[in-house]
Design a protein around this motif. Structure first.
Motif, PDB file in Angstrom:
ATOM      1  N   ALA A   1     -12.424 -10.704 -23.027  1.00  0.00           N
ATOM      2  CA  ALA A   1     -12.054 -11.958 -22.386  1.00  0.00           C
ATOM      3  C   ALA A   1     -12.335 -13.101 -23.352  1.00  0.00           C
ATOM      4  CB  ALA A   1     -12.851 -12.137 -21.093  1.00  0.00           C
ATOM      5  N   TYR A   2     -11.636 -14.207 -23.177  1.00  0.00           N
ATOM      6  CA  TYR A   2     -11.874 -15.336 -24.089  1.00  0.00           C
ATOM      7  C   TYR A   2     -13.304 -15.837 -23.955  1.00  0.00           C
ATOM      8  CZ  TYR A   2     -11.685 -19.863 -26.293  1.00  0.00           C
ATOM      9  OH  TYR A   2     -11.949 -20.952 -27.091  1.00  0.00           O
ATOM     10  N   SER A   3     -13.778 -15.903 -22.730  1.00  0.00           N
ATOM     11  CA  SER A   3     -15.173 -16.256 -22.467  1.00  0.00           C
ATOM     12  C   SER A   3     -15.626 -15.457 -21.258  1.00  0.00           C
ATOM     13  CB  SER A   3     -15.323 -17.758 -22.198  1.00  0.00           C
ATOM     14  OG  SER A   3     -14.585 -18.137 -21.064  1.00  0.00           O
ATOM     15  N   GLY A   4     -16.888 -15.112 -21.206  1.00  0.00           N
ATOM     16  CA  GLY A   4     -17.364 -14.291 -20.110  1.00  0.00           C
ATOM     17  C   GLY A   4     -16.823 -12.877 -20.206  1.00  0.00           C
ATOM     18  N   GLU A   5     -16.573 -12.252 -19.048  1.00  0.00           N
ATOM     19  CA  GLU A   5     -16.152 -10.857 -19.019  1.00  0.00           C
ATOM     20  C   GLU A   5     -14.848 -10.627 -18.262  1.00  0.00           C
ATOM     21  OE1 GLU A   5     -19.323  -8.511 -17.462  1.00  0.00           O
ATOM     22  OE2 GLU A   5     -20.704  -8.935 -19.125  1.00  0.00           O
ATOM     23  N   ILE A   6     -14.465 -11.518 -17.356  1.00  0.00           N
ATOM     24  CA  ILE A   6     -13.307 -11.299 -16.502  1.00  0.00           C
ATOM     25  C   ILE A   6     -12.153 -12.195 -16.931  1.00  0.00           C
ATOM     26  CG2 ILE A   6     -12.465 -11.310 -14.122  1.00  0.00           C
ATOM     27  CD1 ILE A   6     -15.349 -10.989 -13.191  1.00  0.00           C
ATOM     28  N   PHE A   7     -10.938 -11.658 -16.899  1.00  0.00           N
ATOM     29  CA  PHE A   7      -9.746 -12.425 -17.239  1.00  0.00           C
ATOM     30  C   PHE A   7      -8.668 -12.151 -16.197  1.00  0.00           C
ATOM     31  CE2 PHE A   7      -9.986  -8.455 -19.559  1.00  0.00           C
ATOM     32  CZ  PHE A   7      -8.802  -7.826 -19.206  1.00  0.00           C
ATOM     33  N   GLY A   8      -7.653 -12.988 -16.169  1.00  0.00           N
ATOM     34  CA  GLY A   8      -6.559 -12.825 -15.226  1.00  0.00           C
ATOM     35  C   GLY A   8      -5.428 -12.011 -15.811  1.00  0.00           C
ATOM     36  N   LEU A   9      -4.655 -11.387 -14.920  1.00  0.00           N
ATOM     37  CA  LEU A   9      -3.463 -10.636 -15.289  1.00  0.00           C
ATOM     38  C   LEU A   9      -2.297 -11.147 -14.469  1.00  0.00           C
ATOM     39  CD1 LEU A   9      -4.992  -7.047 -15.071  1.00  0.00           C
ATOM     40  CD2 LEU A   9      -4.504  -8.274 -17.177  1.00  0.00           C
TER      41      LEU A   9
ATOM     42  N   SER B   1       0.811  -1.214   0.000  1.00  0.00           N
ATOM     43  CA  SER B   1       0.000   0.000   0.000  1.00  0.00           C
ATOM     44  C   SER B   1       0.846   1.266   0.000  1.00  0.00           C
ATOM     45  CB  SER B   1      -0.941   0.000   1.206  1.00  0.00           C
ATOM     46  OG  SER B   1      -0.209  -0.077   2.423  1.00  0.00           O
ATOM     47  N   GLU B   2       2.033   1.239   0.640  1.00  0.00           N
ATOM     48  CA  GLU B   2       2.879   2.426   0.711  1.00  0.00           C
ATOM     49  C   GLU B   2       3.294   2.905  -0.684  1.00  0.00           C
ATOM     50  OE1 GLU B   2       3.339   0.253   4.569  1.00  0.00           O
ATOM     51  OE2 GLU B   2       3.247  -0.276   2.450  1.00  0.00           O
ATOM     52  N   TRP B   3       3.441   1.992  -1.607  1.00  0.00           N
ATOM     53  CA  TRP B   3       3.879   2.335  -2.966  1.00  0.00           C
ATOM     54  C   TRP B   3       2.774   2.151  -3.998  1.00  0.00           C
ATOM     55  CZ3 TRP B   3       8.516  -1.470  -2.241  1.00  0.00           C
ATOM     56  CH2 TRP B   3       9.397  -0.941  -1.285  1.00  0.00           C
ATOM     57  N   ASP B   4       1.597   1.695  -3.545  1.00  0.00           N
ATOM     58  CA  ASP B   4       0.524   1.323  -4.465  1.00  0.00           C
ATOM     59  C   ASP B   4       1.075   0.387  -5.540  1.00  0.00           C
ATOM     60  OD1 ASP B   4      -1.995   1.161  -5.481  1.00  0.00           O
ATOM     61  OD2 ASP B   4      -1.917   3.060  -6.565  1.00  0.00           O
ATOM     62  N   TYR B   5       1.763  -0.631  -5.068  1.00  0.00           N
ATOM     63  CA  TYR B   5       2.495  -1.554  -5.938  1.00  0.00           C
ATOM     64  C   TYR B   5       1.907  -2.957  -5.825  1.00  0.00           C
ATOM     65  CZ  TYR B   5       6.245  -4.797  -7.232  1.00  0.00           C
ATOM     66  OH  TYR B   5       6.952  -5.835  -7.786  1.00  0.00           O
ATOM     67  N   TRP B   6       1.794  -3.653  -6.971  1.00  0.00           N
ATOM     68  CA  TRP B   6       1.345  -5.035  -6.928  1.00  0.00           C
ATOM     69  C   TRP B   6       2.215  -5.893  -7.836  1.00  0.00           C
ATOM     70  CZ3 TRP B   6      -0.621  -8.097 -10.943  1.00  0.00           C
ATOM     71  CH2 TRP B   6      -0.849  -7.434 -12.154  1.00  0.00           C
ATOM     72  N   SER B   7       2.229  -7.189  -7.542  1.00  0.00           N
ATOM     73  CA  SER B   7       2.881  -8.158  -8.419  1.00  0.00           C
ATOM     74  C   SER B   7       2.179  -9.493  -8.236  1.00  0.00           C
ATOM     75  CB  SER B   7       4.377  -8.278  -8.106  1.00  0.00           C
ATOM     76  OG  SER B   7       4.586  -8.780  -6.794  1.00  0.00           O
ATOM     77  N   GLY B   8       2.507 -10.451  -9.074  1.00  0.00           N
ATOM     78  CA  GLY B   8       1.815 -11.731  -9.051  1.00  0.00           C
ATOM     79  C   GLY B   8       0.602 -11.688  -9.956  1.00  0.00           C
ATOM     80  N   PHE B   9      -0.541 -12.101  -9.427  1.00  0.00           N
ATOM     81  CA  PHE B   9      -1.749 -12.200 -10.242  1.00  0.00           C
ATOM     82  C   PHE B   9      -2.815 -11.202  -9.808  1.00  0.00           C
ATOM     83  CE2 PHE B   9       0.249 -16.388 -10.498  1.00  0.00           C
ATOM     84  CZ  PHE B   9       0.271 -16.586 -11.867  1.00  0.00           C
ATOM     85  N   ALA B  10      -3.591 -10.755 -10.780  1.00  0.00           N
ATOM     86  CA  ALA B  10      -4.721  -9.865 -10.565  1.00  0.00           C
ATOM     87  C   ALA B  10      -5.817 -10.292 -11.541  1.00  0.00           C
ATOM     88  CB  ALA B  10      -4.310  -8.412 -10.792  1.00  0.00           C
ATOM     89  N   PHE B  11      -6.947  -9.574 -11.552  1.00  0.00           N
ATOM     90  CA  PHE B  11      -7.974  -9.862 -12.557  1.00  0.00           C
ATOM     91  C   PHE B  11      -8.730  -8.583 -12.904  1.00  0.00           C
ATOM     92  CE2 PHE B  11      -9.696 -11.096  -8.407  1.00  0.00           C
ATOM     93  CZ  PHE B  11     -10.925 -10.467  -8.361  1.00  0.00           C
ATOM     94  N   SER B  12      -9.371  -8.590 -14.087  1.00  0.00           N
ATOM     95  CA  SER B  12      -9.925  -7.352 -14.637  1.00  0.00           C
ATOM     96  C   SER B  12     -10.997  -7.666 -15.677  1.00  0.00           C
ATOM     97  CB  SER B  12      -8.785  -6.559 -15.289  1.00  0.00           C
ATOM     98  OG  SER B  12      -9.269  -5.453 -16.032  1.00  0.00           O
ATOM     99  N   ASN B  13     -11.752  -6.612 -16.058  1.00  0.00           N
ATOM    100  CA  ASN B  13     -12.648  -6.719 -17.215  1.00  0.00           C
ATOM    101  C   ASN B  13     -12.380  -5.598 -18.227  1.00  0.00           C
ATOM    102  OD1 ASN B  13     -13.779  -4.442 -16.055  1.00  0.00           O
ATOM    103  ND2 ASN B  13     -15.853  -5.275 -15.867  1.00  0.00           N
ATOM    104  N   HIS B  14     -11.238  -4.909 -18.133  1.00  0.00           N
ATOM    105  CA  HIS B  14     -10.939  -3.784 -19.019  1.00  0.00           C
ATOM    106  C   HIS B  14     -10.500  -4.279 -20.401  1.00  0.00           C
ATOM    107  CE1 HIS B  14     -10.229  -0.531 -15.708  1.00  0.00           C
ATOM    108  NE2 HIS B  14     -11.232  -1.326 -15.405  1.00  0.00           N
ATOM    109  N   THR B  15     -10.982  -3.610 -21.448  1.00  0.00           N
ATOM    110  CA  THR B  15     -10.746  -4.090 -22.810  1.00  0.00           C
ATOM    111  C   THR B  15     -10.270  -2.997 -23.769  1.00  0.00           C
ATOM    112  OG1 THR B  15     -13.095  -3.779 -23.321  1.00  0.00           O
ATOM    113  CG2 THR B  15     -12.414  -5.970 -22.576  1.00  0.00           C
TER     114      THR B  15
END
Length: 221
Positions: free
Chosen positions: A88-96, A56-70
């Motif tokens: 997304a390949y199917s549905g609306e949500i995919f992994g990042l 949170s101090e850096w607003d930094y992430w790594s590893g896996f996340a998920f989204s619906n942005h296209t």
């Protein structure tokens, strides 16, 4: 940092399909670990575990996340949540996935990213594509990354691991500028992993001829 890959569905021989559409998506349209209302440190189901690190101090992430942005047109980190496939390949949500740098090594190489299974599985495959941020960085450049030129490539190496033992590996090119090509993947490619047999983890390694692509500034927002 290297903004690496999107996964849509992971398929197992137990006739189980993990779909990201079963996840609870925040109103902003992505989850990167900052919202701990439904998930903290990981997401998944009783078999698959997508680990996430959020600082949170850096607003930094790594590893896996998920989204619906296209959004396939907007350049820069503000659009780090979009798939370059445009859906997304199917549905609306995919992994990042964001592959983190090894800050303890003076060359700052990308660290392997592991996808864990909570039991031994006989995996069948999954689909992968570029994020818009990565794809447009390859096409147009994004400081300190240069636009790709003849001979450049970017690929992901996927390794199957069973309790620490390497079983098999596969690779997929997400950009290939060799031999006169100018390929930047904009569709969901299927990666067949049936030859891996029983495994307890998948390991993802990013490889590119342009090391500056791997040292793009860290993910935020």
């Amino acid at each position: 940092m290297l903004y690496a890959l999107c996964n849509s569905v992971s398929v197992f021989s137990q006739n189980t399909v993990f779909t990201f559409d079963d996840l609870i998506l925040p109103e902003i349209g992505y989850w990167n670990g900052s919202n701990t209302e439904n998930y903290e440190g990981f997401f998944g189901d009783g078999v698959i575990k997508f680990n996430n690190i959020y600082v949170s101090e850096w607003d930094y992430w790594s590893g896996f996340a998920f989204s619906n942005h296209t959004d396939t047109e907007t350049e820069g980190m503000a659009n780090q949540w979009s798939t370059y496939a445009g859906e997304a390949y199917s549905g609306e949500i995919f992994g990042l996935a964001w592959i983190e740098l090894d800050w303890l090594d003076e060359n700052f190489p990308p660290k392997p990213l592991d996808l864990e299974f909570l039991e031994t599985v006989d995996i069948q495959g999954f689909r992968i594509t570029n994020t818009t941020f990565t794809a447009l960085s390859i096409i147009n450049g994004s400081y300190p990354s240069n636009a790709f030129s003849e001979g450049d490539y970017y690929k992901i190496i996927i390794t199957g691991i069973n309790d620490g033992e390497v079983k098999n590996s596969a690779e997929v090119y997400l950009a290939d500028y060799r031999d006169g090509n100018q390929i930047v993947v904009d569709e969901w490619l299927y990666v067949d992993l049936r030859s891996f047999g029983e495994i307890t983890a998948l390991r993802f390694d990013a490889v590119s001829t342009d090391l500056s692509l791997i040292h793009i500034s860290e993910p935020t927002r």
